[in-house]
Write a protein that holds these residues in place. Sequence first.
Motif, PDB file in Angstrom:
ATOM      1  N   GLU A 213       0.995  -1.114   0.185  1.00  0.00           N
ATOM      2  CA  GLU A 213      -0.053   0.021  -0.042  1.00  0.00           C
ATOM      3  C   GLU A 213       0.978   1.154  -0.029  1.00  0.00           C
ATOM      4  O   GLU A 213       1.910   1.476   0.982  1.00  0.00           O
ATOM      5  CB  GLU A 213      -0.872   0.191   1.399  1.00  0.00           C
ATOM      6  CG  GLU A 213      -1.785  -1.127   1.436  1.00  0.00           C
ATOM      7  CD  GLU A 213      -2.395  -1.354   2.895  1.00  0.00           C
ATOM      8  OE1 GLU A 213      -3.096  -0.529   3.120  1.00  0.00           O
ATOM      9  OE2 GLU A 213      -1.946  -2.407   3.481  1.00  0.00           O
ATOM     10  N   HIS A 340       2.950   0.519   3.536  1.00  0.00           N
ATOM     11  CA  HIS A 340       2.584  -0.980   4.265  1.00  0.00           C
ATOM     12  C   HIS A 340       2.990  -1.948   3.369  1.00  0.00           C
ATOM     13  O   HIS A 340       2.394  -2.138   2.193  1.00  0.00           O
ATOM     14  CB  HIS A 340       0.997  -0.809   4.625  1.00  0.00           C
ATOM     15  CG  HIS A 340       0.536   0.536   5.498  1.00  0.00           C
ATOM     16  ND1 HIS A 340      -0.694   0.205   6.236  1.00  0.00           N
ATOM     17  CD2 HIS A 340       1.448   1.225   6.005  1.00  0.00           C
ATOM     18  CE1 HIS A 340      -0.608   1.570   6.723  1.00  0.00           C
ATOM     19  NE2 HIS A 340       0.433   2.009   6.786  1.00  0.00           N
ATOM     20  N   ASN A 342       2.526  -5.583   3.070  1.00  0.00           N
ATOM     21  CA  ASN A 342       1.482  -6.750   3.444  1.00  0.00           C
ATOM     22  C   ASN A 342       2.313  -8.102   3.109  1.00  0.00           C
ATOM     23  O   ASN A 342       2.455  -8.370   1.773  1.00  0.00           O
ATOM     24  CB  ASN A 342       0.391  -6.730   2.784  1.00  0.00           C
ATOM     25  CG  ASN A 342      -0.546  -5.920   3.428  1.00  0.00           C
ATOM     26  OD1 ASN A 342      -1.280  -5.632   4.356  1.00  0.00           O
ATOM     27  ND2 ASN A 342      -0.353  -4.423   2.795  1.00  0.00           N
ATOM     28  N   ARG A 457      -4.327   0.239  14.536  1.00  0.00           N
ATOM     29  CA  ARG A 457      -3.410   0.955  13.358  1.00  0.00           C
ATOM     30  C   ARG A 457      -2.168   1.519  13.710  1.00  0.00           C
ATOM     31  O   ARG A 457      -1.598   2.319  13.079  1.00  0.00           O
ATOM     32  CB  ARG A 457      -4.357   1.920  12.714  1.00  0.00           C
ATOM     33  CG  ARG A 457      -5.508   1.207  12.105  1.00  0.00           C
ATOM     34  CD  ARG A 457      -5.988   1.906  10.749  1.00  0.00           C
ATOM     35  NE  ARG A 457      -6.587   1.047   9.829  1.00  0.00           N
ATOM     36  CZ  ARG A 457      -6.151   0.433   8.899  1.00  0.00           C
ATOM     37  NH1 ARG A 457      -4.769   0.887   8.316  1.00  0.00           N
ATOM     38  NH2 ARG A 457      -6.853  -0.304   8.166  1.00  0.00           N
ATOM     39  N   GLU A 469       1.564  -7.485   8.392  1.00  0.00           N
ATOM     40  CA  GLU A 469       1.548  -5.898   7.562  1.00  0.00           C
ATOM     41  C   GLU A 469       2.812  -5.307   8.509  1.00  0.00           C
ATOM     42  O   GLU A 469       2.675  -4.684   9.395  1.00  0.00           O
ATOM     43  CB  GLU A 469       0.313  -5.355   7.792  1.00  0.00           C
ATOM     44  CG  GLU A 469       0.137  -4.028   7.095  1.00  0.00           C
ATOM     45  CD  GLU A 469      -1.435  -3.541   6.791  1.00  0.00           C
ATOM     46  OE1 GLU A 469      -2.300  -4.343   6.867  1.00  0.00           O
ATOM     47  OE2 GLU A 469      -1.455  -2.184   6.995  1.00  0.00           O
TER      48      GLU A 469
HETATM   49 MG    MG Z   1      -2.973  -1.718   5.404  1.00  0.00          MG
END
Ligand code: MG
Length: 721
Positions: A213, A340, A342, A457, A469
């Motif tokens: 991301e 990010h 993943n 988060r 992540e």
């Molecule tokens: Mg994410």
Amino acid sequence: MASIRHKALELVQSRTRVPVVPPANKISDYYGTSCFGLEQMKESLAPSVFKKVSQAIETGGKIDASTADEVAAAVKTWAISKGCTHYTHWFQPLTGSTAEKHDSFFDAHAGIEKFKGTALVQQEPDASSFPNGGIRSTFEARGYTAWDPTSPIFIFDSTLCIPTVFVSFTGEALDFKTPLLKALDAVDKAATEVIKNNFDRNVKRVTASLGIEQEYFVIDRALYAARPDLVMGGRTVFGHNPARGQQLEDHYFGSIPSRVKDFMKEFEVECLKLGIPVSTRHNEVAPGQFEVAPLFEEINKATDHNLLLMDVMDKVAEKHNLKVLFHEKPFSGLNGSGKHNNWSLITDTGVNLFQPSSSAKENLQFLTFFVCTIKAVHDYADLLRASIASAGNDFRLGANEAPPAIISTFIGSTLSAVLDELEKNGNVKVEKGDNMYMKLGISKIPEIILDNTDRNRTSPFAFTGNKFEFRAVGSHANSAGPMTALNLIVADVLQEFNKAVNAEVKKGTERKLAIVNVLRKYIKDSKNIRFEGDGYSEEWEKEAAKRGLSNRKNTPDALDIYTDKRILELFDKHKVLNHIEVEARHEIMLENYILKVQIESRVMGDLALNHIIPTAVAYQNKLIENANGLKGLGLDAKSVIETIQEISKHIDQIKVNVDAMVAARRKLNLEQDSVKRAKGYFKDVKDKYFEKIRYSVDKLELLVDDEYWPLVKYREMLFLK
Ligand code: MG
Ligand code: ADP
């Protein structure tokens, strides 16, 4: 005369939308048309040649000269039919971006287009200007690039680009890709071993996958050009917060400004043509901030695609009179940008090893990989931290922002309970004939819904249902760096796990139980790294210190780990990087850091002395005139005089601090030891002066008449139409 700021603002007023027409209505009609991967090879190569190439790709084997010639001929025909006249080896030097050297297909002597297998496979770029941390001077003066057939060839900007590794003639890696490929190999081997020995004989290969991301800011190109700090360093060194920042957080998932939407549409089309599977787009938390995410792919491909995506975005933005900012913290006081990562491991039989399952046996396999990853993060937290360290990312990780510099992992309450239970059941006796899974409480892990795990988060490394992540990666980074570290450390723990289980089995323990025993030990050993609370809070900082977790807030400190014997041996053991290569990398990263801080410090000094102070003085003179005028009329000039005094105070502060900062830089530049120089640049330049100088400048921005102010303001940059 209008200032550059005012001219730029006028230009922004006159902007119109740039229409975007996709090449076809259906994406499937143009997806991948600008890349030459396995599918295209299959179409254009003789079956026997294709078989050789695809096998070589699968097994990492060598491609012989005649096969390379055939591929080269096919690629050439394809590229020329698409309008390419040149080709280049595309590689990833340690500066963090990508590099290329273009050669023409056209051979003027022969009067025809040529492209031999040797040119496909190898090229010698003029490598003297790429950082090598001293390797090349000690060993060999040149480096070369070599084709990486596992990543598809593509066309960018009418040039045929061949993804390559970049190594010195003596074989040392000079890029990001080489160690990544080796780390991926290491994790494949270790994971396959674990599965074959313990769970499934049929698995032949484990692939690490990655979905990135990408966060970024977009501003108008003219405004960008009017901010020397953005142009030179990618970050605004000054600028007062706008009245409406992200306090309302109403921007998140809100509507995307139309100029940005056009830009997104177009870069997505370009990406899709290149076979980059972009899928989601949305607004981010801060005004002017957005995100794009492709579907996950095998890591090597995903990192190449991410770098390419950034280049594509950069190029398309130009057409829309926009500028993309990939810096981790372009605007103070607003959210920073991350990338990010993943990550998961998937077998060639199609099993995601991080997917909890309803079958007890598969769950033990899941738990094995899950716990080994947590153990790896625990054992090598400092290496993970170092792998994401950069001058830009320090503005996120070192400050109280997402995510913190303390590495920890969040796994959610469901899985925490499972691990706690497993640990607690240490004394449960499992007799012959017992259902061990049931007895140990691991017979069923409730289906984990994404929502359930993804609430937190603030964690730098979170489990999100069927993948981990890694959120602490900076938006500007090459993911190959952190992915090399992550896959390497997981490979190492998996290898150790294998040994430990085998040793128990040898002593006569039943295999399943041996697995559980080792996992239990790992859970206990790595408990400290698990944290479910608010990662940004001060309490966590205290708690983490109590737990003995490290908290390296700046890059030079984080990079110290590369001199640690244990880390050098880890890289060496899995043949990812030898000692010299790690040492060279350490050196290059320190130099990168120093350079970045140096540039920012210079820009700051120049802007302050040449733009800000003269502007403030000019305005102050106006006020003095005004004060005298008022006095002449016999009126009270008190408030004007107060403003004059305040302006004077800030001007003095700026001058004093800039002078001192320049002196500190001069002194540091004499320092020969790069570790000391980098640490000095952090402590005696950045930490000591940046905030102080900024404080005074930002105060002046509020005092000086808006008409006079030379720098484009935050509110003008951040709210695009
Ligand atoms: Mg994410
Ligand atoms: P978020 O809620 O964080 O936005 P998404 O589900 O949208 O998460 O996925 C974000 C990224 O993770 C996408 O690139 C997606 O393809 C990727 N992803 C999903 N599953 C996996 C997996 N098993 N391995 C690696 N990446 C994955």
